[in-house]
Scaffold this motif. Structure first.
Motif, PDB file in Angstrom:
ATOM      1  N   GLN A  86      -4.968 -17.625 -12.466  1.00  0.00           N
ATOM      2  CA  GLN A  86      -6.270 -17.356 -11.859  1.00  0.00           C
ATOM      3  C   GLN A  86      -6.250 -15.965 -11.243  1.00  0.00           C
ATOM      4  OE1 GLN A  86      -8.849 -19.448 -12.088  1.00  0.00           O
ATOM      5  NE2 GLN A  86      -7.686 -21.121 -12.990  1.00  0.00           N
ATOM      6  N   LEU A  87      -7.413 -15.319 -11.203  1.00  0.00           N
ATOM      7  CA  LEU A  87      -7.540 -13.982 -10.640  1.00  0.00           C
ATOM      8  C   LEU A  87      -8.116 -14.079  -9.235  1.00  0.00           C
ATOM      9  CD1 LEU A  87      -7.423 -10.864 -11.053  1.00  0.00           C
ATOM     10  CD2 LEU A  87      -9.757 -11.031 -11.948  1.00  0.00           C
ATOM     11  N   TYR A  88      -7.445 -13.412  -8.270  1.00  0.00           N
ATOM     12  CA  TYR A  88      -7.885 -13.426  -6.880  1.00  0.00           C
ATOM     13  C   TYR A  88      -7.958 -11.988  -6.358  1.00  0.00           C
ATOM     14  CZ  TYR A  88      -6.304 -18.317  -7.058  1.00  0.00           C
ATOM     15  OH  TYR A  88      -6.112 -19.636  -7.399  1.00  0.00           O
ATOM     16  N   LYS A  89      -8.744 -11.812  -5.302  1.00  0.00           N
ATOM     17  CA  LYS A  89      -8.787 -10.523  -4.610  1.00  0.00           C
ATOM     18  C   LYS A  89      -8.745 -10.771  -3.107  1.00  0.00           C
ATOM     19  CE  LYS A  89     -13.816 -10.157  -4.096  1.00  0.00           C
ATOM     20  NZ  LYS A  89     -15.009  -9.294  -4.262  1.00  0.00           N
ATOM     21  N   ALA A  90      -8.298  -9.745  -2.368  1.00  0.00           N
ATOM     22  CA  ALA A  90      -8.249  -9.853  -0.911  1.00  0.00           C
ATOM     23  C   ALA A  90      -8.215  -8.461  -0.315  1.00  0.00           C
ATOM     24  CB  ALA A  90      -7.035 -10.655  -0.464  1.00  0.00           C
ATOM     25  N   ASP A  91      -8.588  -8.382   0.970  1.00  0.00           N
ATOM     26  CA  ASP A  91      -8.347  -7.196   1.788  1.00  0.00           C
ATOM     27  C   ASP A  91      -7.002  -7.416   2.464  1.00  0.00           C
ATOM     28  OD1 ASP A  91      -8.131  -5.249   3.727  1.00  0.00           O
ATOM     29  OD2 ASP A  91     -10.172  -5.481   4.472  1.00  0.00           O
ATOM     30  N   PRO A  92      -5.968  -6.660   2.087  1.00  0.00           N
ATOM     31  CA  PRO A  92      -4.632  -6.932   2.620  1.00  0.00           C
ATOM     32  C   PRO A  92      -4.491  -6.683   4.114  1.00  0.00           C
ATOM     33  CG  PRO A  92      -4.645  -4.902   1.375  1.00  0.00           C
ATOM     34  CD  PRO A  92      -5.975  -5.543   1.145  1.00  0.00           C
ATOM     35  N   PHE A  93      -5.470  -6.016   4.736  1.00  0.00           N
ATOM     36  CA  PHE A  93      -5.390  -5.755   6.162  1.00  0.00           C
ATOM     37  C   PHE A  93      -6.053  -6.855   6.992  1.00  0.00           C
ATOM     38  CE2 PHE A  93      -4.687  -1.586   4.328  1.00  0.00           C
ATOM     39  CZ  PHE A  93      -3.644  -1.103   5.104  1.00  0.00           C
ATOM     40  N   ASN A 115       0.844  -1.199   0.000  1.00  0.00           N
ATOM     41  CA  ASN A 115       0.000   0.000   0.000  1.00  0.00           C
ATOM     42  C   ASN A 115       0.875   1.244   0.000  1.00  0.00           C
ATOM     43  OD1 ASN A 115       0.914  -0.367   2.618  1.00  0.00           O
ATOM     44  ND2 ASN A 115      -0.968   0.364   3.570  1.00  0.00           N
ATOM     45  N   ASN A 116       0.252   2.424   0.013  1.00  0.00           N
ATOM     46  CA  ASN A 116       1.003   3.652  -0.220  1.00  0.00           C
ATOM     47  C   ASN A 116       2.035   3.956   0.857  1.00  0.00           C
ATOM     48  OD1 ASN A 116      -0.341   4.143  -2.594  1.00  0.00           O
ATOM     49  ND2 ASN A 116      -1.880   5.488  -1.674  1.00  0.00           N
ATOM     50  N   ASP A 117       1.768   3.601   2.113  1.00  0.00           N
ATOM     51  CA  ASP A 117       2.724   3.931   3.166  1.00  0.00           C
ATOM     52  C   ASP A 117       3.731   2.818   3.433  1.00  0.00           C
ATOM     53  OD1 ASP A 117       1.305   2.016   4.540  1.00  0.00           O
ATOM     54  OD2 ASP A 117       0.445   3.393   6.008  1.00  0.00           O
ATOM     55  N   GLY A 118       3.632   1.719   2.674  1.00  0.00           N
ATOM     56  CA  GLY A 118       4.612   0.648   2.804  1.00  0.00           C
ATOM     57  C   GLY A 118       4.414  -0.251   3.997  1.00  0.00           C
ATOM     58  N   ILE A 128       2.197  -2.517   4.395  1.00  0.00           N
ATOM     59  CA  ILE A 128       1.957  -3.851   3.862  1.00  0.00           C
ATOM     60  C   ILE A 128       2.542  -3.913   2.465  1.00  0.00           C
ATOM     61  CG2 ILE A 128       0.240  -5.546   3.124  1.00  0.00           C
ATOM     62  CD1 ILE A 128      -1.604  -4.528   5.263  1.00  0.00           C
ATOM     63  N   VAL A 129       3.421  -4.871   2.248  1.00  0.00           N
ATOM     64  CA  VAL A 129       4.073  -5.036   0.954  1.00  0.00           C
ATOM     65  C   VAL A 129       3.777  -6.442   0.456  1.00  0.00           C
ATOM     66  CG1 VAL A 129       6.242  -4.969  -0.325  1.00  0.00           C
ATOM     67  CG2 VAL A 129       5.915  -3.473   1.653  1.00  0.00           C
ATOM     68  N   LEU A 130       3.322  -6.560  -0.782  1.00  0.00           N
ATOM     69  CA  LEU A 130       3.088  -7.850  -1.417  1.00  0.00           C
ATOM     70  C   LEU A 130       4.109  -8.035  -2.526  1.00  0.00           C
ATOM     71  CD1 LEU A 130      -0.794  -7.719  -1.648  1.00  0.00           C
ATOM     72  CD2 LEU A 130       0.498  -9.349  -0.294  1.00  0.00           C
TER      73      LEU A 130
END
Length: 202
Positions: free
Chosen positions: A58-65, A1-4, A6-8
């Motif tokens: 495959q396409l997946y989605k998630a809430d990273p928090f 995310n923008n503040d770093g 959470i990094v994937l």
């Protein structure tokens, strides 16, 4: 995310998605929900609480928090051609995200995951072996353009540009754009915040 915070990261091999919550000092496997294995291929944040990845075609989605991460597999509407998703892009101004397919289409969805439109890229090869794969997508909403690296195999793609309406999500009028002298070696395309367009080669 923008503040770093959470990094994937995407990796080759069956352990394809990793995440870090300490600015990359340590990494953990991002398995959970529908995602259990598969090479990471593309990633796109579409909001602070929604991220899409393509892994194992495959396409997946998630809430990273969410702890632990819970991935949900996304299915395309029945009326769309079947194929493997390869690439992702997002237009924050218009609120649309784009999925590049191994069958030569780009599908457009809104942030509520409603299908909006589709477009077909030029086809390469003869009628028996005509193949187009969309390896990379980039959006320049400031100038109303969308770019795609597309072709038969990665590293031998062509760069195309089309008109893009950020109000409706409609893409039209693909034209080949060949930058510099690296023709037939393109792998990806990227649009910087300044609207400068960059390509990667192999």
């Amino acid at each position: 995310n923008n503040d770093g915070s959470i990094v994937l990261a995407l990796c080759q091999g069956p352990k394809g998605i990793f995440f870090s919550t300490n600015f990359g000092e340590s990494w953990n496997l991002a398995f959970g929900g529908d995602y259990t294995s598969g090479e990471g291929q593309a990633i796109q944040w579409v909001s602070p609480t929604k991220v899409f990845v393509i892994a194992g075609h495959q396409l997946y989605k998630a809430d990273p928090f969410t702890t632990p991460l819970v991935w949900s597999k996304m299915e395309f509407p029945d009326e769309l051609p079947k194929g493997e998703p390869l690439s992702l892009a997002y237009d924050a101004n218009g609120g649309y995200y784009f999925i590049g397919m191994g069958t030569g289409q780009i599908f457009v969805f809104d942030t509520n995951e409603n299908f909006v439109s589709s477009t077909n890229l030029p086809v390469f090869g003869n009628n028996d072996f005509a193949v187009t794969r969309v390896f990379s997508i980039a959006v320049d909403s400031t100038n109303s353009f969308i770019y795609a690296a597309t072709g038969i195999e990665l590293g031998k793609a062509n760069i195309y540009r089309a008109s893009y309406n950020s109000a409706s999500g409609i893409i039209s009028n693909w034209l080949e754009k060949e930058p510099a002298t690296a023709k037939d070696h393109y792998a990806g395309v990227f649009v910087a915040p300044t609207s400068h367009v960059y390509v990667t080669t192999m």
